[in-house]
Motif scaffolding. Structure first.
Motif, PDB file in Angstrom:
ATOM      1  N   ILE A 245      49.767  27.610  -8.945  1.00  0.00           N
ATOM      2  CA  ILE A 245      48.718  28.179  -9.789  1.00  0.00           C
ATOM      3  C   ILE A 245      47.914  29.225  -9.012  1.00  0.00           C
ATOM      4  CG2 ILE A 245      46.564  27.645 -10.998  1.00  0.00           C
ATOM      5  CD1 ILE A 245      47.860  24.944 -11.762  1.00  0.00           C
ATOM      6  N   GLY A 246      47.608  28.921  -7.741  1.00  0.00           N
ATOM      7  CA  GLY A 246      46.870  29.865  -6.918  1.00  0.00           C
ATOM      8  C   GLY A 246      47.606  31.170  -6.711  1.00  0.00           C
ATOM      9  N   THR A 247      48.921  31.080  -6.531  1.00  0.00           N
ATOM     10  CA  THR A 247      49.727  32.290  -6.355  1.00  0.00           C
ATOM     11  C   THR A 247      49.706  33.139  -7.620  1.00  0.00           C
ATOM     12  OG1 THR A 247      51.171  31.251  -4.723  1.00  0.00           O
ATOM     13  CG2 THR A 247      52.042  33.170  -5.887  1.00  0.00           C
ATOM     14  N   SER A 248      49.827  32.485  -8.764  1.00  0.00           N
ATOM     15  CA  SER A 248      49.766  33.216 -10.042  1.00  0.00           C
ATOM     16  C   SER A 248      48.413  33.891 -10.208  1.00  0.00           C
ATOM     17  CB  SER A 248      50.025  32.242 -11.196  1.00  0.00           C
ATOM     18  OG  SER A 248      49.978  32.912 -12.436  1.00  0.00           O
TER      19      SER A 248
ATOM     20  N   VAL B 206      40.880  38.992  -1.577  1.00  0.00           N
ATOM     21  CA  VAL B 206      40.656  37.712  -2.253  1.00  0.00           C
ATOM     22  C   VAL B 206      41.743  36.751  -1.769  1.00  0.00           C
ATOM     23  CG1 VAL B 206      40.427  36.471  -4.427  1.00  0.00           C
ATOM     24  CG2 VAL B 206      39.680  38.860  -4.291  1.00  0.00           C
ATOM     25  N   THR B 207      41.425  36.017  -0.699  1.00  0.00           N
ATOM     26  CA  THR B 207      42.362  35.038  -0.156  1.00  0.00           C
ATOM     27  C   THR B 207      42.047  33.678  -0.749  1.00  0.00           C
ATOM     28  OG1 THR B 207      42.560  36.267   1.910  1.00  0.00           O
ATOM     29  CG2 THR B 207      43.260  33.962   1.935  1.00  0.00           C
ATOM     30  N   ILE B 208      43.060  33.056  -1.364  1.00  0.00           N
ATOM     31  CA  ILE B 208      42.879  31.781  -2.055  1.00  0.00           C
ATOM     32  C   ILE B 208      43.574  30.676  -1.263  1.00  0.00           C
ATOM     33  CG2 ILE B 208      43.173  30.530  -4.217  1.00  0.00           C
ATOM     34  CD1 ILE B 208      43.535  33.250  -5.616  1.00  0.00           C
ATOM     35  N   ALA B 209      42.807  29.699  -0.769  1.00  0.00           N
ATOM     36  CA  ALA B 209      43.386  28.543  -0.085  1.00  0.00           C
ATOM     37  C   ALA B 209      43.858  27.547  -1.140  1.00  0.00           C
ATOM     38  CB  ALA B 209      42.355  27.901   0.848  1.00  0.00           C
ATOM     39  N   THR B 210      45.086  27.068  -0.989  1.00  0.00           N
ATOM     40  CA  THR B 210      45.691  26.253  -2.044  1.00  0.00           C
ATOM     41  C   THR B 210      46.055  24.858  -1.516  1.00  0.00           C
ATOM     42  OG1 THR B 210      47.860  27.251  -1.547  1.00  0.00           O
ATOM     43  CG2 THR B 210      46.525  28.279  -3.272  1.00  0.00           C
ATOM     44  N   GLY B 211      47.321  24.646  -1.213  1.00  0.00           N
ATOM     45  CA  GLY B 211      47.795  23.349  -0.748  1.00  0.00           C
ATOM     46  C   GLY B 211      49.207  23.508  -0.225  1.00  0.00           C
ATOM     47  N   GLY B 212      50.036  22.477  -0.413  1.00  0.00           N
ATOM     48  CA  GLY B 212      51.422  22.551   0.033  1.00  0.00           C
ATOM     49  C   GLY B 212      52.195  23.616  -0.718  1.00  0.00           C
TER      50      GLY B 212
ATOM     51  N   THR C  55      47.679  34.040  -1.215  1.00  0.00           N
ATOM     52  CA  THR C  55      47.399  32.616  -1.086  1.00  0.00           C
ATOM     53  C   THR C  55      47.645  32.179   0.346  1.00  0.00           C
ATOM     54  OG1 THR C  55      49.648  32.042  -1.743  1.00  0.00           O
ATOM     55  CG2 THR C  55      47.975  32.088  -3.475  1.00  0.00           C
ATOM     56  N   GLN C  56      47.019  31.049   0.692  1.00  0.00           N
ATOM     57  CA  GLN C  56      47.189  30.469   2.019  1.00  0.00           C
ATOM     58  C   GLN C  56      47.507  28.992   1.851  1.00  0.00           C
ATOM     59  OE1 GLN C  56      44.445  31.893   4.986  1.00  0.00           O
ATOM     60  NE2 GLN C  56      44.206  29.859   5.862  1.00  0.00           N
TER      61      GLN C  56
ATOM     62  N   GLU D 169      50.136  31.487   5.654  1.00  0.00           N
ATOM     63  CA  GLU D 169      50.034  32.119   4.357  1.00  0.00           C
ATOM     64  C   GLU D 169      51.290  31.844   3.557  1.00  0.00           C
ATOM     65  OE1 GLU D 169      49.381  36.203   5.022  1.00  0.00           O
ATOM     66  OE2 GLU D 169      47.452  35.941   5.999  1.00  0.00           O
ATOM     67  N   SER D 170      51.124  31.792   2.245  1.00  0.00           N
ATOM     68  CA  SER D 170      52.267  31.641   1.365  1.00  0.00           C
ATOM     69  C   SER D 170      53.191  32.832   1.525  1.00  0.00           C
ATOM     70  CB  SER D 170      51.793  31.553  -0.080  1.00  0.00           C
ATOM     71  OG  SER D 170      52.871  31.645  -0.973  1.00  0.00           O
ATOM     72  N   GLU D 171      54.502  32.601   1.392  1.00  0.00           N
ATOM     73  CA  GLU D 171      55.445  33.704   1.520  1.00  0.00           C
ATOM     74  C   GLU D 171      55.303  34.676   0.360  1.00  0.00           C
ATOM     75  OE1 GLU D 171      59.349  32.149   1.929  1.00  0.00           O
ATOM     76  OE2 GLU D 171      58.975  31.232   3.871  1.00  0.00           O
ATOM     77  N   THR D 172      54.776  34.172  -0.769  1.00  0.00           N
ATOM     78  CA  THR D 172      54.553  35.037  -1.912  1.00  0.00           C
ATOM     79  C   THR D 172      53.192  35.675  -1.784  1.00  0.00           C
ATOM     80  OG1 THR D 172      55.888  33.587  -3.295  1.00  0.00           O
ATOM     81  CG2 THR D 172      54.440  35.151  -4.416  1.00  0.00           C
ATOM     82  N   GLN D 173      53.158  36.969  -1.578  1.00  0.00           N
ATOM     83  CA  GLN D 173      51.884  37.665  -1.388  1.00  0.00           C
ATOM     84  C   GLN D 173      51.771  38.804  -2.384  1.00  0.00           C
ATOM     85  OE1 GLN D 173      50.718  38.523   2.607  1.00  0.00           O
ATOM     86  NE2 GLN D 173      49.699  40.393   2.025  1.00  0.00           N
TER      87      GLN D 173
END
Length: 334
Positions: A63-66, A49-55, A81-82, A29-33
């Motif tokens: 964009i996904g984190t926002s 609502v978990t959003i799979a993103t990328g690197g 985000t993940q 998971e992204s460190e920004t949650q």
């Protein structure tokens, strides 16, 4: 139409695209949650609502984190985000019910819907919320390499993105369209950051970067390397588009990476996808919140500048989610 992108690191395909759908242990998971808001103005049927993103540093993740922050604040849900290997892995995670929303390239989604290339059979449990921004195919080399166009890549050592990533998918498709197979080149499967390092070290002669503009890895690479953007012949590209309609002709604008002229290339639109079991009401609210908070996404990453309500339901490559359709129909009637 300029964007991804695009952040298109997208994602993306994006840098650090090393995970695979079959190995969830390497997906983190992204460190920004985002955390639920105690004063949410609306409610969703779902609590997550978990959003799979990328690197982690790519446009998909930024964009996904926002967007996840918007959903947490608006609906009081646990939205996060993940970070993943981007498009192919994202579609697989969505199909398996491990995430709720994903960003993915339209060529990968097309393959998933019809069951080609990275997908053994058609996938029917995913639907599209929106057409986002273009991921621009940015093929780079050094000015002293002598490489000017795609045809010059024959016999060269090139980075094509992580294996199975969206970047790798469209790199392979474009090369084949120009009569070049992987047998004709020396292929390195490298994400954006690794490809940039390989270019700096002189270990590879060219690399594919498919993302929104600008790509952060290329911006850094430009500072220490005499970078040359490779052109893609537009007449030949139009022949490829006849059978691969998710591609579009595109030009990288003057000055994007210090280039003195616009660079003819290709682009693929990014898609925002959800599972088909998402309720119509939730699909409507998530789509509505996306466009009512678009300014924040544009502030997060330049690639989001090309996300537009006017084009969000044009050129979809998967069935539209009924909640998204309801929102677009409402907007069209105004």
């Amino acid at each position: 139409m300029l964007a991804s992108s695009l952040a298109f690191t997208a994602c993306s395909d994006t840098d650090n695209e090393t995970a695979t759908a079959s190995d969830p242990a390497v997906t983190t998971e992204s460190e920004t949650q985002s955390t639920p808001s105690s004063t949410a103005s609306d409610k969703l049927d779902t609590k997550f609502v978990t959003i799979a993103t990328g690197g982690a540093s790519g446009p998909y993740n930024i964009i996904g984190t926002s967007l996840s922050e918007v959903y947490a604040k608006t609906f009081g849900v646990n939205s996060k985000t993940q970070t993943t290997g981007a498009s192919v892995e994202n579609v697989n995670l969505l199909t398996q019910g491990k995430v709720d929303m994903v960003l993915a390239l339209s060529d990968v989604v097309t393959d998933a819907v019809v069951g080609e290339n990275n997908f053994d059979q058609p996938i029917s449990n995913i639907q599209q919320i929106a057409v986002l921004y273009p991921n621009v195919v940015q093929v780079v080399t050094t000015k002293d390499s002598g490489i000017k166009n795609i045809e010059d890549l024959r016999g060269k050592r090139i980075a094509v993105g992580d294996q199975g990533s969206g970047t790798e998918v469209n790199a392979r498709t474009l090369l084949e369209g120009f009569g070049i197979t992987y047998d004709d080149v020396e292929v390195d499967y490298l994400g954006f950051a690794e490809a940039a390092d390989g270019m700096k070290a002189g270990k590879i002669e060219a690399a594919f970067f498919s993302s929104g503009l600008p790509n952060s890895s290329l911006m850094e690479l430009e500072q220490g390397l005499d970078l040359q953007l490779i052109t893609i012949n537009q007449d030949k590209l139009n022949e490829i588009i006849a059978t691969k309609p998710y591609f579009k002709t595109f030009e990288i604008p003057v000055g994007t990476y210090g280039n003195e002229t616009a660079i003819p290339t290709a682009a693929i639109m990014n898609a925002l996808m959800v599972r088909s079991d998402l309720s119509e009401d939730d699909g409507y609210k998530l789509t509505k919140a996306l466009f009512e908070n678009l300014d924040g996404l544009k502030t997060a990453h330049q690639a989001a500048n090309d996300i537009s309500l006017d084009t969000a339901n044009v050129g979809m490559v998967a069935p539209i989610h009924p909640g998204a359709k309801k929102y677009y129909d409402e907007q069209a009637a105004k």
